[in-house]
Design an enzyme around this catalytic site. Structure first.
Site, PDB file in Angstrom:
ATOM      1  N   ASP A 167     -44.924   0.505  27.391  1.00  0.00           N
ATOM      2  CA  ASP A 167     -45.062   1.817  26.761  1.00  0.00           C
ATOM      3  C   ASP A 167     -45.083   2.949  27.796  1.00  0.00           C
ATOM      4  OD1 ASP A 167     -46.107   3.604  24.463  1.00  0.00           O
ATOM      5  OD2 ASP A 167     -47.692   3.788  25.969  1.00  0.00           O
ATOM      6  N   SER A 183     -55.160   0.138  22.832  1.00  0.00           N
ATOM      7  CA  SER A 183     -54.849  -1.144  22.182  1.00  0.00           C
ATOM      8  C   SER A 183     -56.006  -2.138  22.262  1.00  0.00           C
ATOM      9  CB  SER A 183     -53.572  -1.767  22.760  1.00  0.00           C
ATOM     10  OG  SER A 183     -52.531  -0.833  22.805  1.00  0.00           O
ATOM     11  N   ASP A 227     -46.960  -2.388  18.779  1.00  0.00           N
ATOM     12  CA  ASP A 227     -47.726  -1.434  17.980  1.00  0.00           C
ATOM     13  C   ASP A 227     -46.840  -0.352  17.372  1.00  0.00           C
ATOM     14  OD1 ASP A 227     -47.269  -0.519  20.551  1.00  0.00           O
ATOM     15  OD2 ASP A 227     -49.292   0.241  20.876  1.00  0.00           O
ATOM     16  N   HIS A 228     -45.777   0.017  18.104  1.00  0.00           N
ATOM     17  CA  HIS A 228     -44.878   1.072  17.647  1.00  0.00           C
ATOM     18  C   HIS A 228     -43.620   0.987  18.489  1.00  0.00           C
ATOM     19  CE1 HIS A 228     -45.966   2.973  21.360  1.00  0.00           C
ATOM     20  NE2 HIS A 228     -47.228   2.857  21.031  1.00  0.00           N
ATOM     21  N   ASP A 245     -46.952  -3.222  24.051  1.00  0.00           N
ATOM     22  CA  ASP A 245     -47.134  -1.818  23.669  1.00  0.00           C
ATOM     23  C   ASP A 245     -45.785  -1.105  23.781  1.00  0.00           C
ATOM     24  OD1 ASP A 245     -47.907   0.949  23.441  1.00  0.00           O
ATOM     25  OD2 ASP A 245     -49.937   0.352  23.985  1.00  0.00           O
ATOM     26  N   SER A 292     -51.067   4.442  19.708  1.00  0.00           N
ATOM     27  CA  SER A 292     -51.603   3.099  19.940  1.00  0.00           C
ATOM     28  C   SER A 292     -52.999   2.905  19.364  1.00  0.00           C
ATOM     29  CB  SER A 292     -51.626   2.798  21.441  1.00  0.00           C
ATOM     30  OG  SER A 292     -50.304   2.712  21.912  1.00  0.00           O
ATOM     31  N   HIS A 298     -43.202   8.152  21.091  1.00  0.00           N
ATOM     32  CA  HIS A 298     -42.993   6.888  20.378  1.00  0.00           C
ATOM     33  C   HIS A 298     -41.900   7.080  19.335  1.00  0.00           C
ATOM     34  CE1 HIS A 298     -47.473   5.860  21.289  1.00  0.00           C
ATOM     35  NE2 HIS A 298     -46.711   5.833  22.364  1.00  0.00           N
ATOM     36  N   HIS A 300     -42.637   6.159  28.379  1.00  0.00           N
ATOM     37  CA  HIS A 300     -43.083   7.559  28.352  1.00  0.00           C
ATOM     38  C   HIS A 300     -42.534   8.328  29.559  1.00  0.00           C
ATOM     39  CE1 HIS A 300     -45.609   7.665  24.858  1.00  0.00           C
ATOM     40  NE2 HIS A 300     -46.399   6.697  25.279  1.00  0.00           N
ATOM     41  N   GLU A 340     -52.219  -7.919  26.017  1.00  0.00           N
ATOM     42  CA  GLU A 340     -51.355  -6.746  25.874  1.00  0.00           C
ATOM     43  C   GLU A 340     -50.484  -6.526  27.111  1.00  0.00           C
ATOM     44  OE1 GLU A 340     -51.386  -1.959  25.031  1.00  0.00           O
ATOM     45  OE2 GLU A 340     -52.982  -2.806  26.241  1.00  0.00           O
TER      46      GLU A 340
HETATM   47 ZN   LIG Z   1     -47.532   5.253  24.164  1.00  0.00          ZN
END
Ligand SMILES: [Zn+2]
Length: 499
Positions: A308, A145, A349-350, A29, A80, A426, A312, A303
């Protein structure tokens, strides 16, 4: 010499046209390309390499690589949820929604209950083909996710009934994500569910195994509902809440496994007590042992969800450390399976907005300053963010914050950000896809993200689109596929068979 060896390795790579019995999808992620590059150096230095940059993450040894375009139907930069719908269900969707087509607006309970807006995921396609399915994550198992694999929801944060009520909607009409996992298909047929998020399954009046209270207002204990459901179906369930309970399980005599190791997300690897909480590589190993009992094969989703979350928080060291764990989990899966019958796809995912910048000398730790600005005489860091909570206020005389005395090696250090935001965002740039095993050659070039599950389904003969099995049945050589006469969106195996 090294270059010649690498060249020879490439020359020895031939496309694999086998049917994939098993598919393992690894989703980092927020695993952006700068995250990968910086993790190489982080890991290389830990491994005592001469410099660090020469380190390879395990999945970088895979023979095929592509890029995935991650935008969603209504946003340039993905979250996500819409991205999970793309890489698990095969269609792009609206931000914040999972398992629904783009006809469903966010937070619309009505649209979510309209079956014509539902899109099915590769979990369903695999179960329909008689395969076992499993999901492993370091976040709550109800997070966006993994949720994209089993939920149809207009709001990713409706993880329990309390979240639905908070949005002024009726949980009786608008089923929450935990409930869908336990009571609806394909969730209730998923054999392996490992991660965090116990509170979404437990009543607010109850206290769980580690002293945390639940979040549910409906009074239902979904973990015991899950248990009873399996018993009623004549199956043997096992529930674990810590590492000991997971490892003492009798795998041969367990049909369904649920492991929820935290009330919320699993702890960051840098914060966890490894004797109490299983690591992502350990969870992956148990999941594969459980799933490989099915001789028809399996689909497993793993995952690395906290890469991620660390980004953040602009806590770059934690993001890199979670990436290291993630690549170690990929190694475990590769060692336990054969390239001949198992397709492994590793992607994200990004992206995120961390940059790896400046002109640091070879072998420098990435948790340092890159150099001094020729404009204001102050240093800047090798890793920095476009936005987020790491923003440093200028000093009272207006000059830029001086990071030279900051302890950037602290695991909780928040790396500098240009714009102050409570949570870093993101990024909209493409993310990589790495693949090995049957039809891994499909994961090359620049792909729209929602093509990924179609290619996995092709390799493993799942769903009702084009599959490798269909091509075999018609004795088609790969080059014959060039002549399939209809546009892909009009195509169905049945139509072709009767044509
Ligand atoms: Zn995120």
């Amino acid at each position: 010499m090294k270059a010649q060896e690498k060249l020879l390795e490439h020359l020895k790579t031939f496309p694999n046209y086998n049917v994939a019995k098993n598919v393992i999808m690894f989703l980092g992620d927020g695993l952006s390309i700068p995250t990968i590059s910086a993790t190489r150096i982080y890991l290389g230095k830990k491994n005592g390499l001469q410099y660090g940059e020469e380190q390879e993450l395990f999945f970088e040894t895979f023979p095929y690589t592509g890029l995935s375009k991650t935008y969603c139907v209504d946003t340039q930069v993905a979250d996500s949820a819409c991205s999970a719908t793309a890489y698990l269900c095969g269609v792009k969707a609206n931000r914040g929604t999972m398992g629904l087509s783009a006809s469903a607006p966010r937070k619309s309970c009505e649209a979510m209950n309209n079956a014509s807006n539902h899109v099915e995921s590769i979990f369903t396609w695999a179960q329909e083909a008689g395969k076992s399915t499993g999901l492993v994550t370091t976040t709550r198992v109800t997070h966006a996710s993994p949720g994209g694999g089993y939920a149809h929801t207009a709001e990713r944060y409706w993880e329990c009934d309390e979240n639905v009520l908070r949005d002024g909607l009726d949980p009786e009409l608008c089923s929450d994500i935990a409930e869908q996992l336990v009571l609806a298909r394909p969730g209730r047929d998923i054999q392996v569910i490992l991660g965090g998020g116990r509170k979404m399954f437990r009543p607010v009046t109850s206290v769980d195994e580690e002293g945390d209270s639940g979040s549910r207002l409906d009074g239902v204990d979904l973990i015991s509902r899950w248990h009873t459901d399996k018993l009623l179906r004549g199956a043997r369930p096992h529930y674990a809440w810590n590492k000991e309970g997971l490892l003492k399980m009798d795998i041969e005599n367990t049909d369904f496994l649920m492991g929820l190791f935290e009330s919320d997300h699993l702890l960051y690897n840098l914060d966890t007590d490894a004797t109490k909480e299983p690591s992502l590589p350990e969870l992956t190993e148990v999941a594969i042992k459980m799933l490989q009992k099915n001789n028809k094969g399996y689909f497993l989703f793993v995952e690395g969800g906290r890469i991620d979350q660390a980004h953040h928080e602009t806590r770059a060291q934690k993001a890199l450390d979670e990436t290291e764990q993630f690549q170690a989990a990929v190694r475990v899966a590769a060692q336990m399976t054969s390239e001949q019958d198992t397709l492994i796809v590793v992607t994200a995912d990004h992206s995120h907005v961390m940059t790896h910048n400046g002109y640091p000398r070879r072998g420098r730790s990435v948790f340092e300053t890159a150099g001094v600005s020729n404009r204001d005489g102050l240093p800047h860091s090798i890793l920095s963010y476009a936005n987020g909570p790491g923003y440093k206020r200028p000093t009272s005389n207006g000059s830029r914050y001086d990071i030279s005395t900051d302890n950037m090696r602290d695991k909780d250090y928040r790396f500098p950000a240009l714009a102050p935001l409570g949570s870093e965002t993101h990024g909209g740039d493409d993310v990589p896809v790495f693949a090995r095993g049957p039809w891994a050659q499909l994961f090359t070039g620049v792909l729209e993200q929602h093509v990924i599950p179609h290619a996995m389904a092709f390799a493993a003969c799942l769903g009702d689109g084009l599959t490798a099995c269909w091509a075999r049945r018609h004795a088609l050589r790969p080059e014959d596929l060039l002549h399939v006469p209809v546009a892909p969106w009009q195509w169905s195996p049945r139509a072709w068979a009767t044509a």
